[in-house]
Design an enzyme around this catalytic site. Structure first.
Site, mmCIF file in Angstrom:
data_model
loop_
_atom_site.group_PDB
_atom_site.id
_atom_site.type_symbol
_atom_site.label_atom_id
_atom_site.label_comp_id
_atom_site.label_asym_id
_atom_site.label_seq_id
_atom_site.Cartn_x
_atom_site.Cartn_y
_atom_site.Cartn_z
ATOM 1 N N ASP A 8 0.863 -1.180 0.000
ATOM 2 C CA ASP A 8 0.000 0.000 0.000
ATOM 3 C C ASP A 8 0.903 1.234 0.000
ATOM 4 O O ASP A 8 2.129 1.133 -0.158
ATOM 5 C CB ASP A 8 -1.002 -0.043 1.173
ATOM 6 C CG ASP A 8 -0.364 0.200 2.531
ATOM 7 O OD1 ASP A 8 0.884 0.311 2.610
ATOM 8 O OD2 ASP A 8 -1.113 0.283 3.529
ATOM 9 N N CYS A 65 3.251 -3.093 3.997
ATOM 10 C CA CYS A 65 2.362 -1.975 4.340
ATOM 11 C C CYS A 65 3.032 -1.238 5.501
ATOM 12 O O CYS A 65 4.235 -1.409 5.720
ATOM 13 C CB CYS A 65 0.942 -2.444 4.663
ATOM 14 S SG CYS A 65 0.743 -3.429 6.164
ATOM 15 N N THR A 67 2.843 -1.566 8.765
ATOM 16 C CA THR A 67 3.339 -2.504 9.784
ATOM 17 C C THR A 67 3.630 -3.896 9.238
ATOM 18 O O THR A 67 4.258 -4.704 9.933
ATOM 19 C CB THR A 67 2.270 -2.677 10.876
ATOM 20 O OG1 THR A 67 1.070 -3.174 10.248
ATOM 21 C CG2 THR A 67 1.978 -1.368 11.591
ATOM 22 N N HIS A 98 10.140 -23.194 9.550
ATOM 23 C CA HIS A 98 9.155 -23.909 10.380
ATOM 24 C C HIS A 98 7.731 -23.769 9.862
ATOM 25 O O HIS A 98 6.963 -24.729 9.922
ATOM 26 C CB HIS A 98 9.207 -23.389 11.817
ATOM 27 C CG HIS A 98 10.439 -23.819 12.555
ATOM 28 N ND1 HIS A 98 10.594 -23.667 13.917
ATOM 29 C CD2 HIS A 98 11.596 -24.398 12.109
ATOM 30 C CE1 HIS A 98 11.776 -24.136 14.287
ATOM 31 N NE2 HIS A 98 12.405 -24.571 13.206
ATOM 32 N N HIS A 133 7.499 -30.182 11.112
ATOM 33 C CA HIS A 133 7.009 -28.944 10.492
ATOM 34 C C HIS A 133 6.086 -29.251 9.310
ATOM 35 O O HIS A 133 5.087 -28.553 9.103
ATOM 36 C CB HIS A 133 8.181 -28.060 10.074
ATOM 37 C CG HIS A 133 9.089 -27.744 11.219
ATOM 38 N ND1 HIS A 133 8.651 -27.084 12.338
ATOM 39 C CD2 HIS A 133 10.394 -28.067 11.449
ATOM 40 C CE1 HIS A 133 9.651 -26.977 13.204
ATOM 41 N NE2 HIS A 133 10.714 -27.567 12.692
#
Ligand code: RB5
Length: 154
Positions: A8, A65, A67, A98, A133
């Site tokens: 964004d 973005c 965060t 993982h 995993h």
């Protein structure tokens, strides 16, 4: 490697920097926008990257973005996507090793440029680990299938 990238407005600058970095390393970058710092809504761009990865148009995705959180949420709405918000080389390595993350999400307002580059490089160079995993990632897919089936009911 073919890498789909999206951001964004708050991630635009870091997306551009990391796209140049990826091209310098020889990767094929598919830039799905946004194209400027004009405000836009992150869900569209996270979903576009997720769809590109699930469709096989790209092996991995990169989302940015402010965060990394909102665009990760959007990417994760696409079935088959495992998008992870990553803050450093350790979370980048573990997200891939993982959790078999196929989309890496970074915060343009959170990370410095070098930390972001190092995290991305680590994500791309880390192989998914098998064993326990594999089992856990298969369980994630099972949750997704169950949710899809429940959603399909009238
Ligand atoms: C945009 O202002 C900001 O909210 C967005 O980039 C992101 O951080 C949301 O998760």
């Amino acid at each position: 490697m073919r890498i789909a990238v999206g951001a964004d407005h708050a991630g635009y600058g870091l997306k551009q920097l990391l796209s140049d970095h990826l091209r310098t390393l020889g990767h094929a970058v598919s830039d799905l926008g946004t194209d400027s710092e004009t405000p836009v809504d992150y869900p569209e761009f996270g979903a576009a990257v997720g769809r590109a990865v699930v469709a096989g148009a790209a092996e991995l995705g990169l989302c940015v973005c402010g965060t990394g959180i909102g665009i990760a949420m959007a990417a994760n709405k696409v079935p088959g996507v495992r998008a992870a918000v990553v803050h450093d080389v350790t979370t980048a390595r573990l997200a891939r090793a993982h959790n078999h993350a196929n989309v890496v999400c970074l915060g343009g307002r959170i990370l410095g440029e070098q930390v972001a580059k190092d995290a991305l490089d680590t994500f791309l160079s880390t192989a998914p680990e098998g064993g326990r995993h594999d089992r856990r990632v298969a369980e994630l897919a099972g949750l997704e299938e169950a949710a899809t089936a429940a959603g399909a009911r009238p």
